[in-house]
Motif scaffolding. Sequence first.
Motif, mmCIF file in Angstrom:
data_model
loop_
_atom_site.group_PDB
_atom_site.id
_atom_site.type_symbol
_atom_site.label_atom_id
_atom_site.label_comp_id
_atom_site.label_asym_id
_atom_site.label_seq_id
_atom_site.Cartn_x
_atom_site.Cartn_y
_atom_site.Cartn_z
ATOM 1 N N THR A 10 0.841 -1.207 0.000
ATOM 2 C CA THR A 10 0.000 0.000 0.000
ATOM 3 C C THR A 10 0.877 1.259 0.000
ATOM 4 N N GLY A 15 -1.316 2.365 -2.991
ATOM 5 C CA GLY A 15 -2.322 3.195 -2.335
ATOM 6 C C GLY A 15 -3.162 3.969 -3.319
ATOM 7 N N ARG A 19 -7.233 3.556 -3.801
ATOM 8 C CA ARG A 19 -8.191 4.660 -3.695
ATOM 9 C C ARG A 19 -9.125 4.697 -4.902
ATOM 10 N N LEU A 43 -4.259 3.973 5.372
ATOM 11 C CA LEU A 43 -5.048 3.956 4.136
ATOM 12 C C LEU A 43 -6.444 3.412 4.395
ATOM 13 N N GLU A 46 -9.052 5.798 5.463
ATOM 14 C CA GLU A 46 -9.589 6.688 4.430
ATOM 15 C C GLU A 46 -10.715 6.052 3.623
#
Length: 270
Positions: A10, A15, A19, A43, A46
Amino acid sequence: MFHTIGFIGTGHMGGAVARIAAASTPGAALLLANRTPEKAAALAAELPGARVCSNAEAAAACDLLFLAVKPQMMPGVLSALAPVLASRQDRFVLVTMAAGLTCETIRALAGGPYPVIRMMPNTPIAVGAGAIQYCGVDATPAELSAFAALLAGAGTVDELPEHLIDAASALSGCGPAFVYLFLEALADGGVACGLPRDKALSYAAQVAEGAARLARLSEKHPGALKDAVCSPGGSTIQGVRALERGGFRTATIEAVIAAYEKNLQLKAGE
């Protein structure tokens, strides 16, 4: 089509891809594993529906598993996961983004003839203005289509024959670094002429973004677009002359070729 999506790695690229995947599939479960668990946890905080797990847990549970690790780390990661993958009875697809490693290399390292998608993303995918080239081995057309749809928010997502992936990586994967060098140099030129640093950087970025957008939307060759800026006896043609004297185009071509040759060395295990 993909209900449980996993990421082993990640970092910056893993990452960014996570996302994008999370944004396009809000109902899917997202499993995140990383050598440094704290990075995966940050992460996961989020992304709705994301949780931290081990490499083995991701390998056991995900029907789409992104291997977002560096080429030199891939053998160790996959050798540890091979028994987990071999024990699975359901269908799953492995996704690699490691430069120079072919789909067949990934299958050999993973220990089985598993479906593999090879992707080459670049860093601007983080702002939806990037490029991803991909190819697949034993992934069905439906799986490839679902994969492309999953990452559509990255920017350009383009399927290529695998023998062209290394060349694409040298251009669009490495290319942002070359562009950033140009941006820095362009801004330095503005500073040398008296512009404040912040304004020089802002203008340089806008020039690059605007010129790239015009090149994408126009049907004109870049040489014609360059000629349209170069008035006879004007300032621009003198600047172009200075770039040509410095070997700008040759250096750029050689940079892409050098990156491509390094990809070939990685493929050969050198």
